[in-house]
Design an enzyme around this catalytic site. Structure first.
Site, PDB file in Angstrom:
ATOM      1  N   TYR A  38      39.334 -32.537 -64.292  1.00  0.00           N
ATOM      2  CA  TYR A  38      40.025 -33.519 -64.402  1.00  0.00           C
ATOM      3  C   TYR A  38      40.499 -33.890 -62.808  1.00  0.00           C
ATOM      4  CZ  TYR A  38      43.330 -36.958 -66.315  1.00  0.00           C
ATOM      5  OH  TYR A  38      44.300 -38.217 -66.473  1.00  0.00           O
ATOM      6  N   LYS A  93      24.315 -39.086 -90.286  1.00  0.00           N
ATOM      7  CA  LYS A  93      23.103 -39.411 -89.306  1.00  0.00           C
ATOM      8  C   LYS A  93      23.542 -38.647 -88.131  1.00  0.00           C
ATOM      9  CE  LYS A  93      20.491 -42.466 -91.674  1.00  0.00           C
ATOM     10  NZ  LYS A  93      19.295 -42.644 -91.930  1.00  0.00           N
TER      11      LYS A  93
HETATM   12  C1  LIG Z   1      17.700 -43.415 -95.306  1.00  0.00           C
HETATM   13  C2  LIG Z   1      18.248 -44.460 -95.044  1.00  0.00           C
HETATM   14  O1  LIG Z   1      18.482 -44.801 -93.909  1.00  0.00           O
HETATM   15  C3  LIG Z   1      18.664 -45.492 -95.994  1.00  0.00           C
HETATM   16  O2  LIG Z   1      18.323 -45.244 -97.318  1.00  0.00           O
HETATM   17  O3  LIG Z   1      19.327 -46.536 -95.806  1.00  0.00           O
HETATM   18 MG   LIG Z   2      19.655 -46.608 -93.576  1.00  0.00          MG
END
Ligand SMILES: CC(=O)C(=O)O
Ligand SMILES: [Mg+2]
Ligand SMILES: NC(=O)C1=CN([C@@H]2O[C@H](COP(=O)(O)OP(=O)(O)OC[C@H]3O[C@@H](n4cnc5c(N)ncnc54)[C@H](OP(=O)(O)O)[C@@H]3O)[C@@H](O)[C@H]2O)C=CC1
Length: 413
Positions: A38, A93
């Site tokens: 920092y 994700k």
């Molecule tokens: C797998 C994916 O990205 C969906 O079904 O929207």
């Molecule tokens: Mg998707």
């Protein structure tokens, strides 16, 4: 509450809510550590980056960080449930980026009024990241959003539902047609859905040899044909000069069905109308266009895939997005272009034709897997996906001129 629903909610709530957290990569225990991390030490990389923005890759986490960004307008096949409701998917994700490709990832859910607002929001924060994965943004806005962000950002911007899905679909389709003894050039293809995933899947299948005039695309109003006057510019590309109007009209004698629409829209009777040895990708999540057990009871000569983990042949963009970003970021690609996408298609399809490592069999809970009707595409937990796809993509980036740094000689070997 069903057992599975209860399990899923418990998984998300315990031991802490959500699926991701942030961890430190540097010591931060002593006064000296803090002086480096920092003030005053942090001023040094600040000056370096101000002098040359490329130094952000040297002194910050930018180059290993992907943003997963959504507005929640097409959450899986659940529809437009808004940005906050999309957060479990976006955290999911991010989990997959980290688990499969070692990429740090953060989810960002954007509330906005106009498409321009969304584009500005994302463009204004893009410098923070090495790449941007757009997710679950409905058509047709997704096309304009991705195009504008690619133009405005100097990092890869990739709409996963378009291109991740298309890459995995093309890999699985080429393999499935090979198993069925059919050529993609001859295949009559029905695509139920005319949104983000559908348009990108069909465009990539065409790049892989399918004929546009052999494709019948349908939306909620039926077959997309040249005499309709309600088509947006993306659907117009698939307007077929035909008198066929319904799913039943087009599925008769079709070789291929690709579903990227919604649950339970294809019946056993529809399936019986298809040509011999059909290929059926019912990819809507979480519930496919037709349940595998219904499809298999209707006919025994088909190859069946879904987007789910709990059936054979999972055609899902998880087989692509972690690995394509790994390859793109590792050569600091400015974009993910067609050459990189096609390289990913061939890398994925090749793995399915090779002997399967025992750890994959164990994780899949099966004794054996061999290239054929029940195994046209690798399993997401296959450790070969990372090196093979990332390397193929990085090489394609270098060869096509979008890489900003050389690929290390021993990259992913
Ligand atoms: C797998 C994916 O990205 C969906 O079904 O929207
Ligand atoms: Mg998707
Ligand atoms: N397996 C995988 O990896 C992936 C699967 N998907 C799945 O694909 C589906 C679509 O996603 P996405 O393209 O992002 O969403 P979009 O909102 O962009 O597109 C949805 C499309 O489906 C069409 N549709 C919806 N209901 C029907 C119906 N009853 N009959 C005919 N067409 C219908 C819509 O028609 P209209 O244009 O008339 O509104 C629209 O064209 C979702 O179920 C999603 O889970 C998506 C990405 C990856």
């Amino acid at each position: 509450m069903s057992d599975f629903r209860e399990q899923a909610l418990h998984y998300h709530a315990h031991p802490v809510p959500g699926k991701i957290s942030v961890e430190l990569t540097k010591p931060a225990e002593t006064v000296n550590d803090l002086a480096l991390a920092y003030s005053p030490g942090v001023a040094e990389p600040v000056r370096e980056i101000a002098a040359d923005p490329a130094n952000a890759y040297k002194y910050t986490g930018k180059g290993n960080m992907v943003a997963v960004i959504s507005n929640g307008t097409a959450i899986l096949g659940l529809g437009n449930l808004g940005p906050l409701a999309s957060k479990p998917v976006m955290e999911g994700k991010a989990l997959l980026f980290k688990r499969f490709a070692g990429l740090d990832s953060i989810d960002i859910e954007v509330k906005h009024r106009t498409t321009e607002d969304f584009i500005n929001t994302v463009a204004n924060i893009a410098d923070t990241f090495g790449g941007i994965n757009l997710e679950d943004i409905k058509a047709p806005e997704c096309f304009e959003i991705e195009k504008a962000l690619i133009e405005r950002c100097d990092i890869p911007v990739f709409h996963d539902d378009q291109h991740g899905t298309a890459i995995v679909t093309a890999a699985g389709m080429l393999n499935a047609l090979e198993v069925q003894g059919k050529d993609i050039e001859d295949a009559i293809i029905v695509c139920l859905g005319a949104g983000a995933a559908a348009v990108a899947c069909m465009e990539l299948l065409i790049k892989c040899g399918a004929l546009r005039e052999h494709i019948y695309m349908l939306d909620r109003k039926g077959v997309i044909h040249t005499r309709r006057d309600d088509l947006n510019e993306y659907k117009q590309l698939f307007a077929n000069n035909t008198d066929k109007r319904t799913l039943q009209d087009v599925i008769a004698d079709a070789d291929v069905f690709v579903g990227v629409s919604g649950p339970n829209l294809l019946t056993a009777d529809d399936l019986k109308l298809m040509a011999d040895k059909p290929v059926v990708f019912a990819c809507s999540n979480p519930d496919p266009e037709i349940a595998p057990e219904v499809a298999h009871s209707a006919r025994n000569d088909l190859i069946m895939a879904t987007g789910r983990s709990d059936f054979p042949n999972q055609v899902n963009n998880v087989l692509c997005f972690p690995f394509i970003f790994r390859g793109a970021l590792d050569v600091r690609a400015t974009a993910i272009n067609d050459e990189m996408k096609i390289a990913a298609v061939h890398a994925i399809r090749g793995i399915a034709k090779e002997p399967v490592p025992s750890e994959v069999l164990k994780a899949a809970g099966v004794e054996s897997l061999e290239f054929g009707a029940e195994y046209i595409i690798p399993k997401p937990m296959d450790p070969r996906l990372l090196p093979r796809i990332a390397r193929a993509v990085a090489e394609a980036a270098v060869e096509s001129g979008v890489a900003q740094i050389d690929m290390p000689e021993d990259y992913m070997r």
